[in-house]
Structure formats: structure tokens, C-alpha cells
Design a protein around this motif. Structure first.
Motif, mmCIF file in Angstrom:
data_model
loop_
_atom_site.group_PDB
_atom_site.id
_atom_site.type_symbol
_atom_site.label_atom_id
_atom_site.label_comp_id
_atom_site.label_asym_id
_atom_site.label_seq_id
_atom_site.Cartn_x
_atom_site.Cartn_y
_atom_site.Cartn_z
ATOM 1 N N ARG A 23 0.355 -2.855 -6.446
ATOM 2 C CA ARG A 23 1.707 -2.496 -6.002
ATOM 3 C C ARG A 23 1.714 -1.066 -5.456
ATOM 4 N NH1 ARG A 23 4.330 -4.759 -9.952
ATOM 5 N NH2 ARG A 23 3.896 -3.075 -11.395
ATOM 6 N N ALA A 26 0.137 -1.084 -1.993
ATOM 7 C CA ALA A 26 1.066 -1.703 -1.036
ATOM 8 C C ALA A 26 2.209 -0.753 -0.698
ATOM 9 C CB ALA A 26 1.603 -3.012 -1.606
ATOM 10 N N ASP A 27 2.708 -0.027 -1.692
ATOM 11 C CA ASP A 27 3.777 0.946 -1.440
ATOM 12 C C ASP A 27 3.302 2.054 -0.504
ATOM 13 O OD1 ASP A 27 5.595 -0.431 -2.999
ATOM 14 O OD2 ASP A 27 5.325 0.851 -4.772
ATOM 15 N N LEU A 29 0.966 1.827 1.839
ATOM 16 C CA LEU A 29 0.881 1.260 3.185
ATOM 17 C C LEU A 29 2.274 1.089 3.798
ATOM 18 C CD1 LEU A 29 -1.942 -1.374 2.631
ATOM 19 C CD2 LEU A 29 -2.110 0.802 3.880
ATOM 20 N N ARG A 30 3.226 0.632 3.002
ATOM 21 C CA ARG A 30 4.603 0.467 3.485
ATOM 22 C C ARG A 30 5.219 1.802 3.894
ATOM 23 N NH1 ARG A 30 5.279 -3.730 0.209
ATOM 24 N NH2 ARG A 30 5.600 -2.467 -1.635
ATOM 25 N N ASP A 31 4.799 2.874 3.240
ATOM 26 C CA ASP A 31 5.349 4.201 3.541
ATOM 27 C C ASP A 31 4.618 4.888 4.695
ATOM 28 O OD1 ASP A 31 7.323 6.187 2.933
ATOM 29 O OD2 ASP A 31 5.762 7.399 1.988
ATOM 30 N N GLY A 32 3.695 4.198 5.339
ATOM 31 C CA GLY A 32 3.049 4.759 6.521
ATOM 32 C C GLY A 32 1.703 5.412 6.298
ATOM 33 N N ARG A 43 -1.529 10.299 5.299
ATOM 34 C CA ARG A 43 -0.296 10.102 6.046
ATOM 35 C C ARG A 43 0.008 11.376 6.827
ATOM 36 N NH1 ARG A 43 4.997 10.387 6.709
ATOM 37 N NH2 ARG A 43 6.316 8.553 6.543
ATOM 38 N N TYR A 57 8.239 10.803 -3.207
ATOM 39 C CA TYR A 57 8.056 9.352 -3.237
ATOM 40 C C TYR A 57 6.852 8.966 -4.095
ATOM 41 C CZ TYR A 57 7.523 4.550 -1.611
ATOM 42 O OH TYR A 57 7.402 3.187 -1.561
ATOM 43 N N GLN A 98 -5.877 -1.899 11.294
ATOM 44 C CA GLN A 98 -5.766 -0.484 10.979
ATOM 45 C C GLN A 98 -6.507 0.312 12.044
ATOM 46 O OE1 GLN A 98 -6.793 0.622 6.987
ATOM 47 N NE2 GLN A 98 -7.594 2.565 7.649
#
Length: 108
Positions: A23, A26-27, A29-32, A43, A57, A98
């Protein structure tokens, strides 16, 4: 302009720990974030406010077990990264969609 690097070592001994670690990835990756290596993500952070938001975050999604370390490097330091790989054997962990690090730098 700079980059926020996040490195982590999360336990995966139990099913709950594995779910928590998955999780967390995944978080990110979702946040960029881009996956540089399995437990190293990066990032872009255009401003110091962006950097602070990202750190806030990370504290929020912290799985509360294991170690998470992050640090900020400038864009100049990022560009000086030396990338060594065996081009005849692509990494099994590389995600096809990617961008390669060099391609990402061209974008910025």
C-alpha cells in the motif's frame, strides 16, 4: 528545482506487513514518485512548498513499521547521477511504462 528521494526498509514477515508495504509503494506511485529501485523512489519538487507537502504526505502514509528516509537533492546533483546498468539484461523489476531516468530529465 530539486528531487525528493525516499528510501525505505519495511518489514514483510506477516501478511499484514506485506499489505502495508504494498500500500505504501502504491501510494508513492499515485503521488507522482518514480521507482528508481525497489525501495528507492524519487519525485520532482519544484518549490520548497512542494517538498514540505510531500514530506507531510509521507508522514501521513507512514506504515508505522520499518524505516523511511528521505532527502532533497538539487536538480544539478540529480543530473550528475551516474547510471550503470547491463543493457543486455534488462531489470525484471523495471516497469515498462515508467520513463528511463534520462528520459525524465529531458522532460524537465
Amino acid at each position: 528545482m530539486g528531487w525528493l528521494l525516499v528510501m525505505f526498509d519495511l518489514p514483510t514477515d506477516t501478511a499484514e506487513e506485506r499489505r502495508s508495504a504494498s500500500r505504501f509503494r502504491a501510494d508513492l506511485l499515485r503521488d507522482g514518485y518514480l521507482m528508481i529501485q525497489y525501495s528507492v523512489y524519487a519525485r520532482p519538487a519544484v518549490t520548497l512548498d512542494t517538498k514540505e507537502r510531500c514530506i507531510s504526505y509521507l508522514r501521513k502514509i507512514n506504515p508505522s513499521t520499518g524505516d523511511i528516509r528521505c532527502f532533497f537533492i538539487t536538480d544539478i546533483q540529480w543530473k550528475q547521477m551516474i547510471f550503470i546498468c547491463d543493457k543486455t539484461r534488462p531489470s525484471k523489476r523495471r516497469i515498462d511504462n515508467q520513463p528511463h531516468i534520462g528520459e525524465q530529465l529531458q522532460f524537465w
